[in-house]
Design an enzyme around this catalytic site. Structure first.
Site, short mmCIF file in Angstrom:
data_model
loop_
_atom_site.label_atom_id
_atom_site.label_comp_id
_atom_site.label_asym_id
_atom_site.label_seq_id
_atom_site.Cartn_x
_atom_site.Cartn_y
_atom_site.Cartn_z
CG MET A 1 23.10 11.31 3.00
SD MET A 1 21.58 12.06 2.44
CE MET A 1 22.18 13.14 1.16
CE LYS B 1 -17.12 -6.48 3.60
NZ LYS B 1 -16.55 -7.81 3.87
CG PHE C 1 -9.25 -9.56 11.68
CD1 PHE C 1 -7.98 -9.99 12.07
CD2 PHE C 1 -9.60 -9.61 10.34
CE1 PHE C 1 -7.08 -10.46 11.11
CE2 PHE C 1 -8.70 -10.07 9.39
CZ PHE C 1 -7.43 -10.50 9.77
CD GLN C 2 -7.00 -7.30 7.81
OE1 GLN C 2 -7.92 -7.05 7.04
NE2 GLN C 2 -5.86 -7.83 7.41
CD GLU D 1 -1.62 -2.38 1.70
OE1 GLU D 1 -0.41 -2.56 1.98
OE2 GLU D 1 -2.48 -3.27 1.84
#
Lengths: 557, 169
Positions: free
Chosen positions: A470, A161, A111-112, A49
């Site tokens: 760097m 949802k 969940f999630q 993502e």
């Protein structure tokens, strides 16, 4: 007529002119993906993502539209965070849509489930948790307006949802009701007058221009202004390309790894015209010693940037293009040969950079300079973050605005490769080249598969020094004589074989004399190509201004 | 210096957290905060007292303005205004000094809200200084608990500070 929330969402996106989204599906966002599959909107499936958020950024910067990325709830949403913070700091218009657990579960650690509106509050221009499907059309309309107007930035819409599945009325809005949001575009007339008077009276004026010029599309106005008053121009990392590299008034990029002429110019100017910049600490270095002699005129669309880091004497809040146009109505030409001579003299300090190119050993400066020579002028260059990024900033001859995509504010390793995807999707016919380091490339490496899957002929020039260059330089300078720590990228793969595993072509470049041949051949390919350039670990970027030193104290070994 | 900001915001969930979050992440210190709805149900007013020099307050104001749901900000510090906060104290007097305590409450024009054999709850409204003075006066009696609101403020005279700007009545 009734539709589901997800259907209304997709139609609202279509109304905004969205043709392409960068999305990664999951449980809670599934109704939205189902609706995308029934629409004319194309989805580009990235491999993480975060890459979708960077790709949306790259797409926005090239297409001048709002970039859209979509993720599911929980880890999908948290993976977007770096990309959104990156767009926030570089003021790029992006709308992110995240799925959320169904309303009855919100707040239960389901969940999630994460509180993504809470998490992204400091890194979005605005965000929404939609609780009623009837709000979706209004929210999308507002989100696109907020993302793209004023000082642009990311906006997030979190959609539970069940809200996406609710039946709701399909009512669209063209009216906006945002009583607290009114960006100011027109500069204050009296302030404009003061600014013009100060510039006309100045003995050593200097224009310090940034990403705001590119966002506002004010590059022609900038050039007219500089030529009108014979003022030298420095452009920040975000502003590279806003002023032609070859122009006699161009001093280069200022800052910690800036061009010598740009840094000396800022220190000696008596009037600085700051256009669409934010006096970032990478530019000013020790802020209390910044431009000690200068009267500062600061023009920016965001009032909060005025006098935030450096106090300005003449502040003007407004769209930089509109304000410059107003100034051009007042400013009379300054033809001062002595000043032009002084500018030429100042510019000669940049010869230091040229002197660093020649070497028998392969170095990134030669490669980047050669790229400038052989690539078409409208090539889109993206970079990751590190030594290679500063090399591109210093040695690539940026001549068109908006062709250089880099992570300026957040300094995100992992930006360049996915940003190249967005750039190529926005401009299929242009060449897109990502210059990367071996550390950065591995941050979003799996996007090589996305590039293959989408058949994008992106070229990656890998400046491979087998370490975090760097940070190595910083450790070397900060703790001289001590052992270097945690910078060796031991275990790096053979990048050519890796590229081939992804179905890419590859080249290995080890010798100076092969640069021409390899680059010309690689850039001519219609396939994705990785060029693995083997560079010495001790090849550092100079000049370098150490933390808390003034800009004219540059380390040049 | 102490600044009093009167801020009109859209009455939506999350606004308070946006405002509070802005203060904490940019390192500004809220001295007191009070929020309630106004005569228009879609608009709330926040009164924030913040400590800082002119430069800090300017930045606070500009950053607050960037929040989409913030409609209007009035820094009323430089104007003539009245401010009020409310405080409740649970005090534990002895039978001997209970009468004296009631006198103190009277002097400050406070009220007694609850009376039990072992404790009393007293209430006071007023500006910051008055409430602090009252607290000092109660200390000898033994304070067991303090509950205070943030301050609210209104400019004197006929000018209203509303979401649509300043209105003369």
């Amino acid at each position: 007529m009734t539709s589901t929330g997800a259907e209304v969402l997709i139609r609202a996106l279509e109304q905004q002119g969205v043709e392409l989204v960068f999305g990664y599906p999951g449980g809670t966002i599934l109704p939205v993906f189902h609706s995308i599959s029934k629409s004319n909107i194309k989805n580009v499936l990235t491999r993480n993502e975060q890459a979708a958020a960077h790709a949306a950024n790259g797409y926005a910067r090239v297409s001048h539209k709002v970039g859209v990325c979509i993720a599911t709830s929980g880890p999908g949403a948290t993976n977007l965070v770096t990309g959104l913070a990156n767009s926030f700091l570089d003021s790029i218009p992006v709308v992110a849509i995240t799925g959320q657990v169904k309303s009855s579960l919100v707040g239960t650690d389901a969940f999630q489930e994460v509180d993504i509106t809470g998490i992204t509050q400091p890194i979005t221009k605005h965000n929404y948790l939609v609780t009623d499907a009837n709000d979706i059309a209004r929210v999308v309309n507002e989100a696109f307006f907020i993302a793209s107007s004023g000082r642009p930035g990311p906006v997030l819409i979190d959609l539970p949802k069940d809200v996406a599945m609710f039946a709701c009325s399909e009512k669209f809005f063209d009216q906006l009701d945002l009583p607290g949001y009114k960006p100011n575009y027109k500069g204050h007339a009296i302030q404009v007058k003061h600014a013009c008077e100060a510039l006309q009276k100045a003995k050593h004026p200097l224009i310090y221009a940034g990403g705001g010029i590119i966002l506002a599309g004010a590059y022609q106005q900038l050039q007219t202004l500089a030529e009108r008053i014979s003022a030298p121009v420095v452009t920040t990392l975000m502003g590279l390309g806003a002023f032609p590299y070859e122009h006699s008034l161009f001093l280069g990029m200022p800052g910690v790894h800036g061009f010598p002429a740009a840094n000396y110019g800022l220190c000696s100017a008596d009037v600085i015209l700051a256009l669409g910049v934010r006096f970032d600490e990478r530019v000013t270095s020790a802020v209390e010693n910044f431009a000690p002699k200068a009267k500062i005129i600061h023009i920016d669309i965001d009032p909060a940037e005025i006098s935030k880091n450096v106090s300005s004497h003449i502040p003007i809040v407004g769209d930089v293009k509109t304000v410059i146009e107003d100034m051009l109505k007042r400013l009379t030409p300054v033809n001062n040969q002595q000043r032009l001579n002084e500018i030429a003299e100042l510019k000669s300090k940049n010869e230091y950079l040229q002197q660093r190119i020649q070497s028998d050993k392969l170095n990134p400066r030669q490669i980047v300079e050669k790229m400038s020579e052989i690539l078409p002028a409208d090539t889109l260059i993206t970079t990751e973050v590190g030594l290679h990024q500063m090399t591109v900033a210093q040695y690539y001859r940026h001549c068109y605005p908006g062709c250089f995509l880099t992570s300026g504010g957040l300094g995100t390793m992992g930006y360049g490769l996915p940003a190249a995807i967005g750039a190529q999707m926005a401009a299929p016919k242009r060449k897109v080249v990502c210059v990367a380091g071996d550390g950065s490339l591995q941050m979003n490496l799996p996007e090589m598969a996305t590039i293959k899957a989408q058949k994008l002929p992106i070229k990656v020039v890998l400046i491979n020094n087998s370490c975090l260059g760097m940070v190595r330089q910083l450790e070397d300078v900060s703790y001289p004589g001590e052992d270097l720590f945690a910078i060796d990228l031991e275990g790096n793969p053979d990048f050519c074989r890796l590229a081939e595993a992804y179905g890419w072509q590859s080249y290995r470049l080890e010798k100076t004399e092969d640069i021409d041949k390899v680059l010309i051949e690689a850039f001519a390919s219609d396939q994705p190509v990785l060029i693995d350039c083997i560079i010495d670990k001790r090849d550092y970027v100079y000049p370098m201004v150490l933390a808390d030193d003034p800009l004219d104290k540059m380390l040049m070994p | 210096m102490r600044h009093t900001l009167s801020i009109l915001v859209e009455n939506r969930t999350g606004v308070l957290s946006r405002v509070a979050g802005l203060f904490s992440r940019r390192g500004y210190n809220i001295e007191s905060l009070s929020v309630s709805t106004t005569d228009k149900k879609e608009i709330s007013r926040m009164t924030i007292v913040v400590e800082g020099d002119q430069k800090t307050i300017e930045q606070v104001t500009k950053q607050l303005h960037k929040l989409i749901e913030v409609i209007k900000i009035y820094n009323i510090t430089g104007e003539e205004f009245v401010e009020r906060g409310l405080a409740m104290f649970r005090v534990i007097p002895t039978p001997e000094n209970r009468a004296e305590l009631m006198q103190v409450v009277d002097i400050f024009r406070g009220h007694i809200l609850d009376f039990s054999p072992t404790s009393m709850i007293v209430e006071i409204t007023g500006g910051e200084k008055k409430i602090l003075a009252f607290e000092e006066a109660l200390k000898p009696f033994g304070i067991a608990e303090v509950v205070r609101t943030g301050e609210i403020a209104m400019v004197r005279g006929g000018k209203s500070k509303n979401a649509k700007g300043e209105n003369n009545d």
